[in-house]
Write an enzyme that holds these catalytic residues in place. Structure first.
Site, PDB file in Angstrom:
ATOM      1  N   CYS A 172       0.802  -1.229   0.000  1.00  0.00           N
ATOM      2  CA  CYS A 172       0.000   0.000   0.000  1.00  0.00           C
ATOM      3  C   CYS A 172       0.830   1.271   0.000  1.00  0.00           C
ATOM      4  CB  CYS A 172      -0.909   0.009   1.227  1.00  0.00           C
ATOM      5  SG  CYS A 172       0.046   0.059   2.755  1.00  0.00           S
ATOM      6  N   ASP A 188       2.342   2.569   2.545  1.00  0.00           N
ATOM      7  CA  ASP A 188       2.417   3.199   3.859  1.00  0.00           C
ATOM      8  C   ASP A 188       3.820   2.991   4.442  1.00  0.00           C
ATOM      9  OD1 ASP A 188      -0.136   4.160   3.699  1.00  0.00           O
ATOM     10  OD2 ASP A 188      -1.029   2.528   4.845  1.00  0.00           O
ATOM     11  N   CYS A 234      -2.368   3.144   8.083  1.00  0.00           N
ATOM     12  CA  CYS A 234      -3.758   2.940   8.473  1.00  0.00           C
ATOM     13  C   CYS A 234      -3.865   2.590   9.964  1.00  0.00           C
ATOM     14  CB  CYS A 234      -4.346   1.815   7.637  1.00  0.00           C
ATOM     15  SG  CYS A 234      -3.633   0.222   8.060  1.00  0.00           S
ATOM     16  N   CYS A 267      -0.413  -5.051   7.038  1.00  0.00           N
ATOM     17  CA  CYS A 267      -0.142  -3.933   7.946  1.00  0.00           C
ATOM     18  C   CYS A 267       0.724  -4.405   9.112  1.00  0.00           C
ATOM     19  CB  CYS A 267      -1.444  -3.329   8.447  1.00  0.00           C
ATOM     20  SG  CYS A 267      -2.646  -3.016   7.135  1.00  0.00           S
TER      21      CYS A 267
END
Ligand code: FES
Length: 129
Positions: A33, A35, A58, A102
């Site tokens: 993603c 991030d 996130c 994540c």
């Protein structure tokens, strides 16, 4: 979708910040993603004496970072090295499939910071048998 534990770590993240003169540092971005997580560690007597991070990601990434740092703070390096994304996700009460990457971000950043520490302090690296 998220456990109460995860929401607590997202809303009240532990160990957020930077360490001005870290013994180990890493900046990792997620290939999934984009991030980003920065992590800083201080090491004393082969233990994680302090750990701080900044996560630009996130809710699951922030909670994973918070939980991962809680799980390794005060632990020997060799224990911290064994922390996996699966252990972080389990401690958070599980993650939805789409959010597994994540927790991978947090574990990967932590491992990279420990490797950075070993690179800067080769006398501390475990001898290769
Ligand atoms: Fe990027 Fe969670 S969506 S780390």
């Amino acid at each position: 979708m998220y456990s109460e534990t995860l929401i607590d770590h997202f809303q009240n993240p532990r160990n957020v910040g930077v360490i001005a003169d870290p013994d180990g540092y890493a900046k990792i971005d997620s290939p999934v993603c984009g991030d980003l997580m920065e992590i800083y560690i201080k090491v004393e007597d082969d233990e994680i004496a302090d750990v701080k991070y900044r996560t630009f990601g996130c809710a699951a990434a922030i909670a994973s970072s918070s939980m991962a740092t809680e799980m390794i703070l005060g632990q020997p390096l060799e224990v911290a090295e064994e922390l996996t994304d699966a252990k972080v996700a389990e401690a958070l009460g599980g993650l939805p499939e789409a959010k597994v990457h994540c927790s991978v971000l947090a574990a990967s950043a932590l491992h990279a910071a420990i490797q950075d520490y070993y690179a800067k302090h080769p006398q501390s690296a475990k001898a290769e048998a």
